[in-house]
Motif scaffolding. Structure first.
Motif, PDB file in Angstrom:
ATOM      1  N   ARG A 186       0.859  -1.190   0.000  1.00 21.10           N
ATOM      2  CA  ARG A 186       0.000   0.000   0.000  1.00 21.10           C
ATOM      3  C   ARG A 186       0.895   1.240   0.000  1.00 21.10           C
ATOM      4  N   THR A 240       1.372   5.086   0.133  1.00 27.05           N
ATOM      5  CA  THR A 240       0.682   6.261   0.664  1.00 27.05           C
ATOM      6  C   THR A 240       0.831   7.423  -0.318  1.00 27.05           C
ATOM      7  N   SER A 241      -0.191   8.287  -0.401  1.00 29.94           N
ATOM      8  CA  SER A 241      -0.122   9.428  -1.313  1.00 29.94           C
ATOM      9  C   SER A 241       1.096  10.285  -0.976  1.00 29.94           C
ATOM     10  N   SER A 263       3.767   6.268   6.231  1.00 28.42           N
ATOM     11  CA  SER A 263       2.675   6.977   6.878  1.00 28.42           C
ATOM     12  C   SER A 263       3.126   8.392   7.227  1.00 28.42           C
ATOM     13  N   GLU A 264       2.224   9.323   7.065  1.00 29.65           N
ATOM     14  CA  GLU A 264       2.549  10.727   7.289  1.00 29.65           C
ATOM     15  C   GLU A 264       3.066  10.973   8.698  1.00 29.65           C
ATOM     16  N   GLU A 267       5.316   0.084   5.087  1.00 30.62           N
ATOM     17  CA  GLU A 267       4.050   0.815   5.063  1.00 30.62           C
ATOM     18  C   GLU A 267       3.973   1.828   6.202  1.00 30.62           C
TER      19      GLU A 267
END
Length: 119
Positions: free
Chosen positions: A10, A12-13, A103-104, A99
């Motif tokens: 996944r 993340t943007s 993450s931000e 992942e």
């Protein structure tokens, strides 16, 4: 010869995948026959001035492990002074940590530090 699909990850943007050679091959389950899947250039992701680099060291050696770096690409010799480093033999652990690093909440602290240091 067995073919291994790319491992689902996944993204993340904000992150850009520069390359992905990280397949579903699992050294703990698939053994030495396909160890050519283990190389130093598995994943490279970028976000602003940050890079996540994942590889297997030493390449094609089952005694090795995954090593992942989070580096500031604007630093001189960024891999000698990584912002974060993680190593494991577990594919599950490396995917989880990868992942998490995207993450931000994890990487924003490094962007803020970089911004303050260069202001």
């Amino acid at each position: 010869m067995k073919y291994f699909e790319l491992s689902p990850i996944r993204i993340t943007s904000g992150w850009t995948m520069k390359y992905n050679n990280f397949t579903e091959y699992d050294p703990e389950q698939d053994g030495a026959q396909y160890c050519y899947e283990l190389n130093e250039d598995l994943i490279l992701l970028e976000n602003q001035n940050l890079i996540i680099d994942l590889g297997w060291y030493p390449a094609m050696n089952l005694k090795g492990c995954y090593i992942m770096y989070l580096v500031d690409k604007n630093r001189e010799n960024p891999f000698l002074v990584p912002l974060d480093r993680f190593q494991t033999k577990s594919k599950k652990e490396i995917i989880s940590k990868l992942e998490y690093w995207m993450s931000e909440g994890h990487y924003q602290k490094y962007i803020q530090i970089y911004t303050k240091d260069n202001a």
